[in-house]
Design a protein around this motif. Structure first.
Motif, short mmCIF file in Angstrom:
data_model
loop_
_atom_site.label_atom_id
_atom_site.label_comp_id
_atom_site.label_asym_id
_atom_site.label_seq_id
_atom_site.Cartn_x
_atom_site.Cartn_y
_atom_site.Cartn_z
N VAL A 40 -0.64 3.96 7.87
CA VAL A 40 -0.45 4.00 6.42
C VAL A 40 -1.68 3.41 5.72
O VAL A 40 -2.19 3.95 4.74
N LEU A 41 -2.16 2.28 6.28
CA LEU A 41 -3.37 1.67 5.70
C LEU A 41 -4.57 2.59 5.89
O LEU A 41 -5.43 2.69 5.01
N VAL A 42 -4.62 3.25 7.06
CA VAL A 42 -5.75 4.13 7.35
C VAL A 42 -5.78 5.30 6.35
O VAL A 42 -6.85 5.71 5.90
N ILE A 43 -4.58 5.80 6.00
CA ILE A 43 -4.54 6.90 5.02
C ILE A 43 -5.18 6.45 3.71
O ILE A 43 -6.03 7.13 3.15
N LEU A 44 -4.77 5.26 3.24
CA LEU A 44 -5.34 4.77 1.99
C LEU A 44 -6.85 4.60 2.13
O LEU A 44 -7.62 5.03 1.27
N GLY A 45 -7.27 3.98 3.24
CA GLY A 45 -8.70 3.77 3.48
C GLY A 45 -9.42 5.11 3.52
O GLY A 45 -10.49 5.27 2.92
N ILE A 89 0.84 -1.20 0.00
CA ILE A 89 0.00 0.00 0.00
C ILE A 89 0.87 1.25 0.00
O ILE A 89 0.60 2.23 -0.71
N ASN A 90 1.95 1.21 0.77
CA ASN A 90 2.84 2.37 0.85
C ASN A 90 3.46 2.68 -0.51
O ASN A 90 3.58 3.83 -0.90
N ILE A 121 -8.24 4.24 -11.48
CA ILE A 121 -7.40 3.87 -12.64
C ILE A 121 -5.93 3.75 -12.20
O ILE A 121 -5.27 2.74 -12.46
N THR A 122 -5.43 4.78 -11.50
CA THR A 122 -4.01 4.74 -11.14
C THR A 122 -3.74 3.63 -10.13
O THR A 122 -2.69 3.00 -10.17
N PHE A 123 -4.70 3.37 -9.23
CA PHE A 123 -4.49 2.30 -8.26
C PHE A 123 -4.29 0.97 -8.97
O PHE A 123 -3.37 0.22 -8.65
N ILE A 124 -5.14 0.70 -9.97
CA ILE A 124 -5.02 -0.57 -10.68
C ILE A 124 -3.67 -0.65 -11.39
O ILE A 124 -2.95 -1.65 -11.29
N VAL A 125 -3.31 0.44 -12.08
CA VAL A 125 -2.05 0.43 -12.83
C VAL A 125 -0.86 0.27 -11.88
O VAL A 125 0.03 -0.57 -12.11
N LEU A 126 -0.86 1.04 -10.78
CA LEU A 126 0.28 0.97 -9.86
C LEU A 126 0.34 -0.37 -9.14
O LEU A 126 1.42 -0.92 -8.93
N ALA A 127 -0.84 -0.92 -8.78
CA ALA A 127 -0.85 -2.21 -8.11
C ALA A 127 -0.28 -3.28 -9.03
O ALA A 127 0.53 -4.12 -8.61
#
Lengths: 285, 339
Positions: B52-57, A113-114, B318-324
């Protein structure tokens, strides 16, 4: 017959190699020329507007001369607060990932995630802080700007802290443990000291990253024409002022935008060069 | 865990922890405190990692929350409607989505081959003493803030394209059926093509530095074997290095693509901010991030704001899918190298 065929095949391969390698040369020149072009224009346009008044006067109304004192101060204050919030959080998270939970499932997830947050679009961070802070408080504020910058600092610091702590040899940890030092003391007194240069590099890179960030500030800190360091009100920042002035039709403003751009670029380049030398020293020593 | 069993070790510990030892009775207490301190630190770091996870959430939840009014009003049609009218409050996202994708595609079409060639130069051709300076110079390109690219693009690059490159392109492709529509219309200077070119320059360092790193990770034995067979440098790169480094290169390219999709300031300066889909690459357009940057502070009314946040949500997905995808590929590569 066979010999000529072979030699023509050979010369064809040779030719293809020459062309490809020539292209590699050209590509490198192409890539480097952008750096030279951008820096040259920036120095040319920026230095011609650089004077003492840039650092001592406020942003002017259109059509008159002035300086960039309030946006420079605003940027500095918000950057400092962002680093003060983001660095401890990032260092602690990185510590967990490298020391306590190196093989945890949590660490794997957080690392993944980071890494995504590290390259997530910064404008989305702006929207997030707008929703969480600006919309709730009912007004734009310097705090919101600082927090949105802190959100960008965290992933950078987490990443470098973890990487640097993992590089610390386990024998150091074992030596500390063998004299009975509790783990938290071992981390603070041994691991942090061994990884200090790398962690400082990470913070410097994070500062370099946020000092040019514009998108997350546009609708959190907004902008301010006047001298104000009240963090409960909109605060001017250098990148946002550059954005506004560059797109304006006024020549004076555009000139100031170039000067501001030069200041930011020099600061960022200086930071990244210092960070690089620190990292290089670590490697050689 | 009886501390009284090994007094000397404990003394060292306590001194190391900077605790004054009063007497034997206090020792157990002090050790208790150290143990507590350790537990506190452990939980503190754990909480930070979870943050860090909370930020994403938080980002995901707040974006969904903010875009609910728009999504409720327009439903799925938000994704494919091309109207963008703040006065009549009709919003559709297809024009910014189109602009985002087209500019990123232009950027990747240029940055990927050039980046790979620079990586080849840095790993195969470049003399040792020159490698570090050239590598650093390319990486400095990555460090320049995007607003600098924006102001440079607006005042230097766009006028140059308008006066010299675009008229040439128009006259060159004017007679050819498909290309003539791609390069139709007057040379504005600013537009989709200019934004794509600026993005290409910005993405180039990412593609280059990751490609160089994975090229360098190719075992020298493989390359030497190929050279031993009489391969040319190009053949070694094309048939040995590139196939071996494929996964890493694709990961690096996707990482660059993620950057290009989300890039805001540089694009906002040069795209022209026109909410329409034009067949011509020379025409002004808009991207998701440019729309948000330009209109958010001026958005009046909840629905307008909400539509902009919904755009942000689309961009993030879109960017999440590409970056993941990029990260998963690079992680797989690391696992292979490590194992």
């Amino acid at each position: 017959m066979a010999a000529t065929f072979q030699s023509s095949l050979y010369s064809a391969r040779h030719r293809r190699n020459k062309i490809a390698m020539g292209l590699a040369f050209v590509a490198t020149g192409f890539g480097l020329s952008w750096l030279v072009l951008i820096l040259a224009v920036l120095l040319w346009e920026g230095f011609s507007g650089l004077s003492l008044s840039v650092f001592t006067e406020m942003t002017p109304p259109p059509g008159s001369a002035g300086g960039l004192l309030n946006p420079i101060a605003g940027s500095l204050v918000m950057t400092v607060i962002a680093v003060l919030i983001g660095t401890p959080l990032g260092v602690l998270a990185g510590t967990y990932m490298a020391e306590y939970g190196r093989y945890d499932r949590l660490t794997t997830v957080v690392r993944f995630i980071n890494d995504i947050l590290l390259s997530a679009p910064s404008i989305v961070v702006g929207l997030f802080i707008y929703e969480v802070m600006v919309a709730q408080m009912g007004h734009f504020s310097g705090w919101a700007g600082a927090v949105s910058l802190a959100v960008i600092v965290v992933p950078v610091v987490v990443r470098t802290t973890e990487d640097m702590l993992i590089l610390v040899p386990d024998t150091l940890r074992e030596a500390a443990a063998s004299i009975g030092l509790p783990r938290s003391n071992m981390i603070i007194k041994v691991a942090y000291r061994a990884a200090r240069a790398g962690m400082v590099t990470g913070v410097l890179l994070a500062i370099a990253r946020i000092s040019g960030e514009t998108a997350p500030l546009l609708f959190t800190a907004l902008n301010n024409q006047f001298w104000s360091l009240n963090l409960n009100a909109p605060v001017a920042s250098l990148p946002v002022v550059i954005f506004q002035f560059a797109l304006s039709p006024y020549h004076d403003w555009q000139k100031l935008a170039w000067t501001g751009a030069l200041i930011i670029t020099l600061a960022v380049l200086a930071l990244s060069i210092i960070a690089r030398t620190l990292a290089a020293q670590r490697k050689t020593s | 865990m009886q501390p009284t069993g090994r007094p000397p070790v404990v003394d060292v510990t306590l001194q190391g922890a900077g605790v004054a030892i009063a007497d034997q009775v206090d020792r157990a207490k002090v050790l208790q405190r150290l143990r507590l301190g350790d537990a506190v630190y452990r939980h503190l770091t754990r909480a930070a990692a979870i943050t860090v996870l909370v930020i994403l959430g938080g980002i995901i939840v707040s974006l969904i929350w903010g875009s609910l009014p728009a999504l409720r009003t327009f439903g799925v049609s938000f994704l494919y409607e091309d109207a963008w009218n703040p006065v009549t409050e009709k919003f559709g996202a297809i024009a910014p989505i189109y602009g985002t994708i087209v500019t990123s595609v232009i950027a990747m079409l240029i940055a990927v081959p050039v980046g790979l060639l620079i990586a080849v130069f840095l790993t195969e051709l470049c003399p040792m003493w020159l490698r570090r300076p050239v590598g650093i110079a390319i990486e400095l390109l990555a460090g320049i803030p995007s607003i600098i690219y924006g102001i440079w693009g607006l005042f230097v690059f766009a006028p140059f394209l308008q006066q010299h490159v675009q008229p040439f392109l128009i006259s060159l492709f004017g007679e050819i059926p498909v290309l003539s529509t791609l390069f139709a219309g007057p040379p504005y200077g600013i537009g989709i093509l200019t934004a794509g070119l600026i993005l290409a320059i910005m993405v180039l360092p990412f593609v280059t530095s990751i490609s160089r790193d994975v090229f360098e990770a190719v075992p020298p034995v493989l390359k030497e074997a190929a050279y031993g067979l009489g391969c040319t440098t190009w053949e070694v790169c094309r048939y040995v290095v590139l196939p071996y480094a494929r996964v890493g290169v694709i990961g690096g390219v996707m990482l660059g693509l993620g950057r290009a999709l989300g890039e805001t300031m540089a694009v906002t300066f040069v795209i022209g901010n026109a909410h329409r889909i034009s067949g011509s690459l020379l025409a002004p357009g808009t991207t998701i991030s440019a729309t948000i940057a330009n209109e958010f502070t001026e958005a009046v009314g909840d629905l307008y704001t909400s539509a902009l946040i919904a755009l942000g949500l689309i961009l993030f997905i879109i960017t999440f899918i590409v970056l993941a995808a990029a990260r998963l590929m690079l992680m797989r590569l690391n696992a292979r190298v490590g194992g």
